[in-house]
Scaffold this active site. Structure first.
Site, PDB file in Angstrom:
ATOM      1  CG  ASP A  37      -2.172   0.829   1.056  1.00 17.39           C
ATOM      2  OD1 ASP A  37      -3.256   0.230   0.997  1.00 17.39           O
ATOM      3  OD2 ASP A  37      -2.079   2.069   0.961  1.00 17.39           O
ATOM      4  CG  ASP A  61       2.260   4.732  -7.205  1.00 17.51           C
ATOM      5  OD1 ASP A  61       1.234   4.225  -7.709  1.00 17.51           O
ATOM      6  OD2 ASP A  61       2.632   5.895  -7.464  1.00 17.51           O
ATOM      7  CB  VAL A  62      -0.390  -0.520  -8.434  1.00 15.87           C
ATOM      8  CG1 VAL A  62      -0.419  -1.408  -7.202  1.00 15.87           C
ATOM      9  CG2 VAL A  62      -1.590   0.406  -8.488  1.00 15.87           C
ATOM     10  CG  ASN A  88      -8.142  -4.474  -2.647  1.00 22.36           C
ATOM     11  OD1 ASN A  88      -9.321  -4.511  -2.969  1.00 22.36           O
ATOM     12  ND2 ASN A  88      -7.694  -3.733  -1.634  1.00 22.36           N
ATOM     13  CE1 TYR A 152     -13.544   1.783  -9.068  1.00 20.19           C
ATOM     14  CE2 TYR A 152     -15.904   1.488  -9.383  1.00 20.19           C
ATOM     15  CZ  TYR A 152     -14.737   1.166  -8.723  1.00 20.19           C
ATOM     16  OH  TYR A 152     -14.762   0.223  -7.717  1.00 20.19           O
ATOM     17  CE  LYS A 156     -12.451  -1.494  -9.501  1.00 18.86           C
ATOM     18  NZ  LYS A 156     -11.446  -2.300  -8.764  1.00 18.86           N
ATOM     19  CB  THR A 187     -14.180   0.481   2.555  1.00 20.42           C
ATOM     20  OG1 THR A 187     -14.529   1.519   1.619  1.00 20.42           O
ATOM     21  CG2 THR A 187     -14.524  -0.883   1.961  1.00 20.42           C
TER      22      THR A 187
END
Length: 260
Positions: A37, A61-62, A88, A152, A156, A187
């Site tokens: 993360d 950092d992806v 995720n 988004y 996805k 969340t």
């Protein structure tokens, strides 16, 4: 159950919410977990909770290929193998109406949510081929049906088709690729929107929004040997909203069900 005894999982965005629940679930079932993360203090606390012998926290950092490659290499060096990748990381980062979305905003959304997942898969594949491991990617009902947040949703949906193609390509090598598509989940992302989750509850046939543990249970199943003959599939975990969001107003439609 100890379905992950002797296995190693890498979970992206594991500091809170779904990622945290997944890390805890896999660890509870005997696995070692690499938690990544941007929030270093939080993932350090997660690793401490699980135990230093079975957990490793790495800031990642992806959207950075160097970060992703280094994290996967560190995981393999520390534990000697990698069996499960849980993609995720991602999020809805575009707030404009779709007619006004800039090219830069499109690129940012796709880079984080879709290309970020692809980077993690690419880095992990050599290790997953060795262990005949698997990948579970956390998509969304937004990637399955029209619930808004177009940029988004596109990212996805891309995760789903990407996973299907990886499943077809690497199935002969024993590597599985599946997707979990959550509905609304409680969340920290909702903490600054009081009343929103309560309003959403009325849209779900099961009468509530999801909890991170609901998603973690699905991930644990798909990434375990219990799902050894399942690949290329998307499992909706969404309280029934895909059956028809907002179609039933129980205050005006008469009895909701037969009384027993």
């Amino acid at each position: 159950m100890q379905r992950f005894e002797g296995k190693v999982a890498l979970v992206t965005a594991g500091a809170q919410g779904i990622g945290l629940a997944v890390a805890r679930r896999i660890a509870a079932e005997g696995g070692s977990v690499v938690v990544t993360d941007l929030q270093e203090d939080k993932i350090a606390a997660v690793a401490e909770e699980i135990g230093a012998d079975r957990a490793l926290a790495i800031k990642v950092d992806v959207t950075s290929r160097d970060d992703v490659d280094a994290a996967v290499a560190a995981a393999a060096e520390r534990f000697g193998r990698l069996d499960v990748l849980v993609n995720n990381a991602g999020g809805c980062i575009v707030s404009t109406v779709p007619e006004d979305t800039t090219d830069e905003e499109w690129h940012r959304q796709l880079d984080l949510t879709l290309v970020g997942a692809a980077r993690c898969i690419q880095a992990s594949l050599p290790h997953l081929v060795k262990t005949r491991g698997n990948v579970v990617t956390i998509s969304s009902v937004n990637g399955v049906a029209a619930f808004g947040n177009i940029e988004y949703a596109a990212a996805k949906a891309g995760q789903i088709v990407m996973s299907q193609n990886f499943a077809a390509r690497y199935g002969p090598l024993g590597v599985r690729f599946n997707v979990v598509a959550p509905g609304t989940v409680r969340t920290p992302n909702w903490d600054n929107q009081p009343g929103t989750l309560e309003r959403f509850e009325t849209m779900y046939p099961l009468g509530r929004v999801g909890e991170p543990e609901d998603i973690a249970a699905a991930v644990a199943f798909l990434s375990s040997d219990d799902a050894a003959w399942i690949t290329g599939h998307t499992l909706p975990v969404e309280g029934g909203i895909l059956t028809g969001p907002g179609l039933f107003d129980l205050t005006t439609s008469g009895p909701a069900h037969k009384e027993y």
